[in-house]
Design a protein around this motif. Structure first.
Motif, PDB file in Angstrom:
ATOM      1  N   ARG A 151       2.737  19.057   8.724  1.00  2.52           N
ATOM      2  CA  ARG A 151       3.927  18.534   9.411  1.00  2.52           C
ATOM      3  C   ARG A 151       3.534  17.412  10.363  1.00  2.52           C
ATOM      4  N   ALA A 152       2.448  17.599  11.091  1.00  2.00           N
ATOM      5  CA  ALA A 152       1.976  16.559  12.016  1.00  2.00           C
ATOM      6  C   ALA A 152       1.525  15.323  11.236  1.00  2.00           C
ATOM      7  N   THR A 153       0.877  15.547  10.103  1.00  2.00           N
ATOM      8  CA  THR A 153       0.436  14.434   9.262  1.00  2.00           C
ATOM      9  C   THR A 153       1.624  13.649   8.740  1.00  2.00           C
ATOM     10  N   ARG A 154       2.681  14.348   8.327  1.00  2.00           N
ATOM     11  CA  ARG A 154       3.901  13.691   7.857  1.00  2.00           C
ATOM     12  C   ARG A 154       4.446  12.747   8.925  1.00  2.00           C
ATOM     13  N   ARG A 155       4.487  13.208  10.178  1.00  2.00           N
ATOM     14  CA  ARG A 155       4.996  12.368  11.271  1.00  2.00           C
ATOM     15  C   ARG A 155       4.139  11.112  11.442  1.00  2.00           C
ATOM     16  N   VAL A 156       2.818  11.290  11.440  1.00  2.00           N
ATOM     17  CA  VAL A 156       1.908  10.153  11.619  1.00  2.00           C
ATOM     18  C   VAL A 156       2.090   9.142  10.484  1.00  2.00           C
ATOM     19  N   LEU A 157       2.105   9.617   9.251  1.00  2.00           N
ATOM     20  CA  LEU A 157       2.218   8.705   8.110  1.00  2.00           C
ATOM     21  C   LEU A 157       3.578   8.027   8.060  1.00  2.00           C
ATOM     22  N   ASP A 162      -6.843   5.879  12.697  1.00  2.00           N
ATOM     23  CA  ASP A 162      -7.647   5.975  11.472  1.00  2.00           C
ATOM     24  C   ASP A 162      -6.840   5.575  10.236  1.00  2.00           C
ATOM     25  N   VAL A 163      -5.573   5.950  10.217  1.00  2.00           N
ATOM     26  CA  VAL A 163      -4.708   5.586   9.085  1.00  2.00           C
ATOM     27  C   VAL A 163      -4.529   4.066   9.041  1.00  2.00           C
ATOM     28  N   ILE A 164      -4.283   3.486  10.195  1.00  2.00           N
ATOM     29  CA  ILE A 164      -4.102   2.028  10.254  1.00  2.00           C
ATOM     30  C   ILE A 164      -5.391   1.321   9.821  1.00  2.00           C
ATOM     31  N   ALA A 212       0.855  -1.193   0.000  1.00  2.00           N
ATOM     32  CA  ALA A 212       0.000   0.000   0.000  1.00  2.00           C
ATOM     33  C   ALA A 212       0.889   1.240   0.000  1.00  2.00           C
ATOM     34  N   THR A 213       0.285   2.376  -0.389  1.00  2.00           N
ATOM     35  CA  THR A 213       0.996   3.654  -0.399  1.00  2.00           C
ATOM     36  C   THR A 213       0.110   4.718   0.230  1.00  2.00           C
ATOM     37  N   LEU A 214       0.695   5.488   1.138  1.00  2.00           N
ATOM     38  CA  LEU A 214       0.033   6.636   1.744  1.00  2.00           C
ATOM     39  C   LEU A 214       0.535   7.873   1.012  1.00  2.00           C
ATOM     40  N   VAL A 215      -0.362   8.561   0.315  1.00  2.00           N
ATOM     41  CA  VAL A 215       0.004   9.746  -0.460  1.00  2.00           C
ATOM     42  C   VAL A 215      -0.526  10.972   0.269  1.00  2.00           C
ATOM     43  N   GLN A 216       0.386  11.882   0.584  1.00  2.00           N
ATOM     44  CA  GLN A 216       0.032  13.099   1.319  1.00  2.00           C
ATOM     45  C   GLN A 216       0.242  14.312   0.438  1.00  2.00           C
ATOM     46  N   PHE A 217      -0.814  15.115   0.256  1.00  2.00           N
ATOM     47  CA  PHE A 217      -0.696  16.406  -0.407  1.00  2.00           C
ATOM     48  C   PHE A 217      -0.517  17.459   0.675  1.00  2.00           C
ATOM     49  N   GLU A 262       5.366   7.260  10.684  1.00  2.22           N
ATOM     50  CA  GLU A 262       5.319   6.248  11.755  1.00  2.22           C
ATOM     51  C   GLU A 262       4.557   5.014  11.301  1.00  2.22           C
ATOM     52  N   VAL A 263       3.420   5.215  10.675  1.00  5.72           N
ATOM     53  CA  VAL A 263       2.608   4.081  10.211  1.00  5.72           C
ATOM     54  C   VAL A 263       3.355   3.304   9.131  1.00  5.72           C
ATOM     55  N   ALA A 264       3.951   4.006   8.173  1.00  5.79           N
ATOM     56  CA  ALA A 264       4.694   3.329   7.102  1.00  5.79           C
ATOM     57  C   ALA A 264       5.864   2.530   7.665  1.00  5.79           C
ATOM     58  N   ALA A 265       6.487   3.027   8.733  1.00  2.00           N
ATOM     59  CA  ALA A 265       7.611   2.320   9.339  1.00  2.00           C
ATOM     60  C   ALA A 265       7.167   1.066  10.097  1.00  2.00           C
ATOM     61  N   MET A 266       5.942   1.077  10.606  1.00  2.00           N
ATOM     62  CA  MET A 266       5.503  -0.064  11.413  1.00  2.00           C
ATOM     63  C   MET A 266       4.732  -1.116  10.615  1.00  2.00           C
ATOM     64  N   VAL A 267       4.289  -0.802   9.405  1.00  2.00           N
ATOM     65  CA  VAL A 267       3.532  -1.756   8.595  1.00  2.00           C
ATOM     66  C   VAL A 267       4.386  -2.154   7.385  1.00  2.00           C
ATOM     67  N   PRO A 268       4.850  -3.394   7.333  1.00  2.00           N
ATOM     68  CA  PRO A 268       5.696  -3.830   6.219  1.00  2.00           C
ATOM     69  C   PRO A 268       5.010  -3.670   4.867  1.00  2.00           C
ATOM     70  N   GLY A 269       5.773  -3.189   3.888  1.00  2.00           N
ATOM     71  CA  GLY A 269       5.270  -3.060   2.536  1.00  2.00           C
ATOM     72  C   GLY A 269       4.468  -1.800   2.270  1.00  2.00           C
ATOM     73  N   VAL A 270       4.413  -0.887   3.258  1.00  2.00           N
ATOM     74  CA  VAL A 270       3.670   0.366   3.096  1.00  2.00           C
ATOM     75  C   VAL A 270       4.670   1.509   2.964  1.00  2.00           C
ATOM     76  N   SER A 271       4.459   2.366   1.970  1.00  2.00           N
ATOM     77  CA  SER A 271       5.332   3.529   1.797  1.00  2.00           C
ATOM     78  C   SER A 271       4.516   4.807   1.943  1.00  2.00           C
ATOM     79  N   HIS A 272       5.233   5.894   2.231  1.00  2.00           N
ATOM     80  CA  HIS A 272       4.625   7.219   2.376  1.00  2.00           C
ATOM     81  C   HIS A 272       5.258   8.135   1.345  1.00  2.00           C
ATOM     82  N   VAL A 273       4.417   8.763   0.525  1.00  2.00           N
ATOM     83  CA  VAL A 273       4.874   9.704  -0.497  1.00  2.00           C
ATOM     84  C   VAL A 273       4.213  11.043  -0.207  1.00  2.00           C
TER      85      VAL A 273
END
Length: 106
Positions: free
Chosen positions: A35-41, A97-99, A21-26, A43-54
């Protein structure tokens, strides 16, 4: 959150899609919730294997913002492994909510 019609690829994102999966942030430069959203995403991408944050700078990609109907920042899209948008939300998300949204994508 609503589901979009868009299917994304690495060319549009400027980075490869995540394996699962990919989390895309505009975002925009002067957006404190971004900035707060970047931190949350991150963190989630780091804890869920195969998920990236763009993260996409909305000001630099106004054409894309208009094409996909981004109205405000931050807006987060959750893409499945094929790049299909499965969830969309505006505003600063909670980690839980992201998870939960990732559950629809993986």
């Amino acid at each position: 959150m609503t589901v979009g019609e868009q299917t994304w690829n690495a060319g549009q994102l400027g980075e490869e899609l995540g394996e699962r999966a990919t989390l895309v942030q505009f975002s925009s430069a002067f957006c404190a919730p971004c900035r707060a959203t970047r931190r949350v995403l991150d963190e989630v991408a780091a804890m869920v294997p195969g998920v990236s944050h763009v993260e996409i700078d909305a000001e630099d990609r106004l054409d894309l913002v208009r094409d996909v109907g981004i109205i405000k920042t931050p807006t987060v899209l959750v893409l499945d492994a094929r790049g299909r948008e499965v969830r969309r939300a505006s505003g600063q998300p909670r980690k839980a909510d992201v998870i939960a949204a990732l559950g629809e994508a993986v």
